[in-house]
Design an enzyme around this catalytic site. Structure first.
Site, PDB file in Angstrom:
ATOM      1  N   HIS A 123       0.850  -1.194   0.000  1.00  0.00           N
ATOM      2  CA  HIS A 123       0.000   0.000   0.000  1.00  0.00           C
ATOM      3  C   HIS A 123       0.882   1.239   0.000  1.00  0.00           C
ATOM      4  O   HIS A 123       2.100   1.157   0.122  1.00  0.00           O
ATOM      5  CB  HIS A 123      -0.972  -0.002   1.195  1.00  0.00           C
ATOM      6  CG  HIS A 123      -0.322   0.149   2.542  1.00  0.00           C
ATOM      7  ND1 HIS A 123      -0.999   0.579   3.642  1.00  0.00           N
ATOM      8  CD2 HIS A 123       0.938  -0.069   2.965  1.00  0.00           C
ATOM      9  CE1 HIS A 123      -0.187   0.615   4.698  1.00  0.00           C
ATOM     10  NE2 HIS A 123       0.986   0.220   4.299  1.00  0.00           N
ATOM     11  N   CYS A 172       5.978   5.979   4.712  1.00  0.00           N
ATOM     12  CA  CYS A 172       4.843   5.181   4.226  1.00  0.00           C
ATOM     13  C   CYS A 172       4.063   5.863   3.104  1.00  0.00           C
ATOM     14  O   CYS A 172       3.101   5.296   2.588  1.00  0.00           O
ATOM     15  CB  CYS A 172       3.909   4.821   5.379  1.00  0.00           C
ATOM     16  SG  CYS A 172       4.681   3.671   6.542  1.00  0.00           S
ATOM     17  N   HIS A 216       4.950   0.300  -0.428  1.00  0.00           N
ATOM     18  CA  HIS A 216       5.709  -0.675   0.357  1.00  0.00           C
ATOM     19  C   HIS A 216       4.759  -1.781   0.793  1.00  0.00           C
ATOM     20  O   HIS A 216       3.541  -1.654   0.668  1.00  0.00           O
ATOM     21  CB  HIS A 216       6.349  -0.007   1.585  1.00  0.00           C
ATOM     22  CG  HIS A 216       5.346   0.555   2.549  1.00  0.00           C
ATOM     23  ND1 HIS A 216       4.606   1.691   2.278  1.00  0.00           N
ATOM     24  CD2 HIS A 216       4.922   0.102   3.750  1.00  0.00           C
ATOM     25  CE1 HIS A 216       3.788   1.928   3.295  1.00  0.00           C
ATOM     26  NE2 HIS A 216       3.953   0.973   4.201  1.00  0.00           N
ATOM     27  N   HIS A 271       3.665  -5.252   3.549  1.00  0.00           N
ATOM     28  CA  HIS A 271       3.688  -5.810   4.900  1.00  0.00           C
ATOM     29  C   HIS A 271       3.253  -7.270   4.853  1.00  0.00           C
ATOM     30  O   HIS A 271       2.472  -7.670   3.996  1.00  0.00           O
ATOM     31  CB  HIS A 271       2.720  -5.065   5.826  1.00  0.00           C
ATOM     32  CG  HIS A 271       3.061  -3.636   6.036  1.00  0.00           C
ATOM     33  ND1 HIS A 271       4.097  -3.222   6.839  1.00  0.00           N
ATOM     34  CD2 HIS A 271       2.492  -2.508   5.542  1.00  0.00           C
ATOM     35  CE1 HIS A 271       4.152  -1.900   6.834  1.00  0.00           C
ATOM     36  NE2 HIS A 271       3.186  -1.449   6.047  1.00  0.00           N
ATOM     37  N   HIS A 324      -1.300 -10.456  -1.683  1.00  0.00           N
ATOM     38  CA  HIS A 324      -0.469 -10.098  -2.826  1.00  0.00           C
ATOM     39  C   HIS A 324      -1.131  -9.057  -3.735  1.00  0.00           C
ATOM     40  O   HIS A 324      -0.979  -9.089  -4.954  1.00  0.00           O
ATOM     41  CB  HIS A 324      -0.021 -11.343  -3.604  1.00  0.00           C
ATOM     42  CG  HIS A 324       1.063 -12.071  -2.888  1.00  0.00           C
ATOM     43  ND1 HIS A 324       0.790 -12.933  -1.841  1.00  0.00           N
ATOM     44  CD2 HIS A 324       2.400 -12.053  -3.033  1.00  0.00           C
ATOM     45  CE1 HIS A 324       1.925 -13.420  -1.384  1.00  0.00           C
ATOM     46  NE2 HIS A 324       2.921 -12.902  -2.079  1.00  0.00           N
ATOM     47  N   GLU A 380       0.529  -5.119  11.487  1.00  0.00           N
ATOM     48  CA  GLU A 380       1.224  -4.664  10.284  1.00  0.00           C
ATOM     49  C   GLU A 380       2.706  -5.028  10.335  1.00  0.00           C
ATOM     50  O   GLU A 380       3.296  -5.394   9.324  1.00  0.00           O
ATOM     51  CB  GLU A 380       1.041  -3.148  10.163  1.00  0.00           C
ATOM     52  CG  GLU A 380       1.575  -2.560   8.896  1.00  0.00           C
ATOM     53  CD  GLU A 380       1.252  -1.087   8.778  1.00  0.00           C
ATOM     54  OE1 GLU A 380       0.138  -0.769   8.334  1.00  0.00           O
ATOM     55  OE2 GLU A 380       2.105  -0.261   9.139  1.00  0.00           O
TER      56      GLU A 380
END
Length: 150
Positions: free
Chosen positions: A16, A25, A29, A31, A75, A136
């Protein structure tokens, strides 16, 4: 019969970007999310029911959460559909990537609210969603509790 809470954990990988954010952020990137889903109910007390003694079969809860959350978000790349990231989303989609456009900032806090609504809508009437925990990173998570959202 006692009221019982049961929890099942799920994992999925999602990318996201937080548009307008003032830190790292803001960049795309990913998680390795951990989602804990807790439901509350009374165990089935009919000895002739194949689910006797269960609040819900963990397998049934797994089907709900996989269908509504994991299979969709795993994904994928999530962007707020009201940001310039829509241009990047189109490029990614045109190159075969799985992109989800949402109407919120895709922070853990907003994602857990979205997930709660999706899961609640699929639970049997005999159950209530008690809480969600969306982790996260190893040290950061957002939690949603039904009791806080009455």
């Amino acid at each position: 019969m006692s009221t019982i809470r049961i929890t099942k954990q799920f994992t999925f990988e999602t990318a996201h970007a937080l548009y307008g954010y003032d830190g790292k952020c803001k960049n795309v990137h990913g998680h390795s999310y951990k989602l804990s889903v807790t439901v509350i109910g009374t165990p089935i007390d009919d000895p002739n029911n194949v689910k006797y003694g269960m609040v819900i079969d963990f397998g049934d809860l797994k089907k709900i959460v996989n269908k509504e959350i994991v299979d969709i978000f795993d994904h994928a790349t999530i962007f707020n559909k009201n940001t310039p990231h829509v241009e990047l989303a189109e490029i990614l989609k045109n190159n075969g990537h799985h992109v989800i456009l949402v109407d919120y900032q895709p922070s853990s806090e907003m994602m857990v609210i979205d997930f709660a609504e999706k899961i609640k809508a699929q639970l049997p009437e005999s159950l209530q969603l008690h809480s969600l925990k969306l982790q996260e990173t190893e040290t950061c998570y957002a939690e949603w509790y039904a009791s806080d959202n009455v």
